[in-house]
Design an enzyme around this catalytic site. Structure first.
Site, PDB file in Angstrom:
ATOM      1  N   ASP A 149      12.133  45.514  -5.711  1.00 56.59           N
ATOM      2  CA  ASP A 149      13.412  44.799  -5.759  1.00 56.59           C
ATOM      3  C   ASP A 149      13.457  43.830  -4.576  1.00 56.59           C
ATOM      4  O   ASP A 149      13.427  44.252  -3.414  1.00 56.59           O
ATOM      5  CB  ASP A 149      14.532  45.843  -5.662  1.00 56.59           C
ATOM      6  CG  ASP A 149      15.915  45.233  -5.659  1.00 56.59           C
ATOM      7  OD1 ASP A 149      16.050  43.994  -5.581  1.00 56.59           O
ATOM      8  OD2 ASP A 149      16.874  46.023  -5.722  1.00 56.59           O
ATOM      9  N   ILE A 150      13.580  42.548  -4.871  1.00 56.70           N
ATOM     10  CA  ILE A 150      13.502  41.527  -3.816  1.00 56.70           C
ATOM     11  C   ILE A 150      14.688  41.599  -2.856  1.00 56.70           C
ATOM     12  O   ILE A 150      14.575  41.166  -1.703  1.00 56.70           O
ATOM     13  CB  ILE A 150      13.356  40.117  -4.450  1.00 56.70           C
ATOM     14  CG1 ILE A 150      12.766  39.130  -3.453  1.00 56.70           C
ATOM     15  CG2 ILE A 150      14.668  39.618  -5.017  1.00 56.70           C
ATOM     16  CD1 ILE A 150      12.267  37.843  -4.065  1.00 56.70           C
TER      17      ILE A 150
ATOM     18  N   ASN B 195      20.325  28.846 -10.875  1.00 55.72           N
ATOM     19  CA  ASN B 195      20.531  27.871 -11.947  1.00 55.72           C
ATOM     20  C   ASN B 195      21.082  26.572 -11.346  1.00 55.72           C
ATOM     21  O   ASN B 195      21.507  26.555 -10.186  1.00 55.72           O
ATOM     22  CB  ASN B 195      21.444  28.434 -13.033  1.00 55.72           C
ATOM     23  CG  ASN B 195      22.763  28.917 -12.476  1.00 55.72           C
ATOM     24  OD1 ASN B 195      23.488  28.176 -11.820  1.00 55.72           O
ATOM     25  ND2 ASN B 195      23.071  30.189 -12.694  1.00 55.72           N
TER      26      ASN B 195
ATOM     27  N   GLY C 287      20.085  38.584 -13.967  1.00 48.26           N
ATOM     28  CA  GLY C 287      18.737  38.754 -13.428  1.00 48.26           C
ATOM     29  C   GLY C 287      18.709  38.816 -11.911  1.00 48.26           C
ATOM     30  O   GLY C 287      19.593  39.391 -11.268  1.00 48.26           O
TER      31      GLY C 287
ATOM     32  N   ASP D 292      19.162  36.492  -9.758  1.00 45.55           N
ATOM     33  CA  ASP D 292      20.273  35.743  -9.146  1.00 45.55           C
ATOM     34  C   ASP D 292      21.493  36.652  -8.952  1.00 45.55           C
ATOM     35  O   ASP D 292      22.084  36.701  -7.859  1.00 45.55           O
ATOM     36  CB  ASP D 292      20.612  34.551 -10.058  1.00 45.55           C
ATOM     37  CG  ASP D 292      21.606  33.590  -9.445  1.00 45.55           C
ATOM     38  OD1 ASP D 292      21.722  33.550  -8.204  1.00 45.55           O
ATOM     39  OD2 ASP D 292      22.275  32.873 -10.207  1.00 45.55           O
TER      40      ASP D 292
ATOM     41  N   SER E 134      11.425  31.812 -13.371  1.00 44.92           N
ATOM     42  CA  SER E 134      11.476  31.303 -14.759  1.00 44.92           C
ATOM     43  C   SER E 134      11.018  32.278 -15.842  1.00 44.92           C
ATOM     44  O   SER E 134      11.117  31.952 -17.023  1.00 44.92           O
ATOM     45  CB  SER E 134      10.670  30.000 -14.930  1.00 44.92           C
ATOM     46  OG  SER E 134      11.413  28.872 -14.539  1.00 44.92           O
ATOM     47  N   THR E 135      10.482  33.447 -15.463  1.00 42.80           N
ATOM     48  CA  THR E 135       9.875  34.298 -16.502  1.00 42.80           C
ATOM     49  C   THR E 135      10.835  35.334 -17.091  1.00 42.80           C
ATOM     50  O   THR E 135      10.426  36.168 -17.893  1.00 42.80           O
ATOM     51  CB  THR E 135       8.619  35.026 -15.978  1.00 42.80           C
ATOM     52  OG1 THR E 135       9.008  35.983 -14.990  1.00 42.80           O
ATOM     53  CG2 THR E 135       7.616  34.056 -15.402  1.00 42.80           C
TER      54      THR E 135
ATOM     55  N   VAL F  15      15.106  35.196 -18.169  1.00 43.92           N
ATOM     56  CA  VAL F  15      15.954  34.511 -19.152  1.00 43.92           C
ATOM     57  C   VAL F  15      15.387  33.130 -19.518  1.00 43.92           C
ATOM     58  O   VAL F  15      15.532  32.679 -20.656  1.00 43.92           O
ATOM     59  CB  VAL F  15      17.390  34.359 -18.574  1.00 43.92           C
ATOM     60  CG1 VAL F  15      18.267  33.533 -19.495  1.00 43.92           C
ATOM     61  CG2 VAL F  15      18.010  35.721 -18.367  1.00 43.92           C
ATOM     62  N   TYR F  16      14.710  32.464 -18.580  1.00 41.21           N
ATOM     63  CA  TYR F  16      14.205  31.109 -18.840  1.00 41.21           C
ATOM     64  C   TYR F  16      12.930  31.088 -19.697  1.00 41.21           C
ATOM     65  O   TYR F  16      12.462  30.019 -20.076  1.00 41.21           O
ATOM     66  CB  TYR F  16      14.005  30.344 -17.532  1.00 41.21           C
ATOM     67  CG  TYR F  16      15.302  29.811 -16.933  1.00 41.21           C
ATOM     68  CD1 TYR F  16      16.537  30.097 -17.513  1.00 41.21           C
ATOM     69  CD2 TYR F  16      15.295  29.021 -15.793  1.00 41.21           C
ATOM     70  CE1 TYR F  16      17.720  29.614 -16.968  1.00 41.21           C
ATOM     71  CE2 TYR F  16      16.481  28.523 -15.245  1.00 41.21           C
ATOM     72  CZ  TYR F  16      17.690  28.826 -15.833  1.00 41.21           C
ATOM     73  OH  TYR F  16      18.862  28.336 -15.301  1.00 41.21           O
TER      74      TYR F  16
END
Ligand code: ADP
Length: 176
Positions: A10-11, A24, A32, A34, A121-122, A124-125
């Site tokens: 976990d970042i 975004n 996610g 964010d 980006s991997t 929801v994007y």
């Protein structure tokens, strides 16, 4: 000489100078990573994002901005906006590479010595993780070859799940 380290986890828990957020364009809270960073970072992070949005309208895809880390162990959050995957012919690779370069530029400008990236980006994007991992590792290798000054010594990728971790492990073996 810097090193690239891969960690599954976990970042928001990372004890580094800066963590990178997959934000975004509006810098308004999403889900996610964010959402997790905003929850853990708290009001100060949200307030600084709001101020940046008022001042410059947000953060276009492929660019990055920096805020405090608020309540996070990290001192700073670098917010960058990855491309939405649209099949691969809309400059997604260039835009994703730009996220890593712009984030590292902000790191150098702010004397950041350790930095942790998520897999931009991997989620929801929808960017295919194997392709995103290859771009991430290659971009960092190319960028650091050009910018010898003050590269963060410790560059981490903090990958949430084992499948994502394996993709970055493969990329590091191939391109590292
Ligand atoms: P994007 O909108 O750029 O695709 P997401 O947040 O949807 O961003 O997903 C990006 C990656 O971050 C995904 O691999 C997701 O599993 C991962 N992720 C979600 N929460 C965390 C977290 N707390 N720490 C690290 N990675 C996370």
């Amino acid at each position: 000489m810097y090193k690239i380290e891969l960690i599954q986890g976990d970042i928001t828990k990372a004890e580094v100078d800066a963590i990178v957020n997959a934000a975004n364009e509006k810098l308004i809270g999403g889900g996610g990573v964010d959402g997790a960073i905003r929850r853990a970072g708290g009001d100060e992070v949200i307030k600084e994002c709001d101020e940046i949005r008022k001042k410059q309208g947000g953060c276009p895809t492929g660019t990055a901005v920096i805020t405090t880390g608020g309540n996070l162990p990290a001192k700073y959050v670098i917010h960058t906006v990855g491309p939405v995957w649209q099949g691969g012919n809309k400059d997604e690779d260039k835009l994703l590479a730009s996220c890593y370069k712009e984030s590292l530029k902000l790191a150098v400008e702010n004397d950041i010595n350790s930095i942790a990236f998520p897999s931009i980006s991997t989620g929801v994007y929808g960017y295919p993780t194997d392709l995103a991992a290859a771009t991430a590792i290659q971009t960092i290798r190319n960028w650091t070859a050009y910018y010898s000054q003050k590269i963060p010594e410790n560059i981490q990728f903090i990958l949430f799940d084992i499948t994502t971790y394996k993709c970055y492990e493969n990329a590091l073996t191939t391109f590292g």
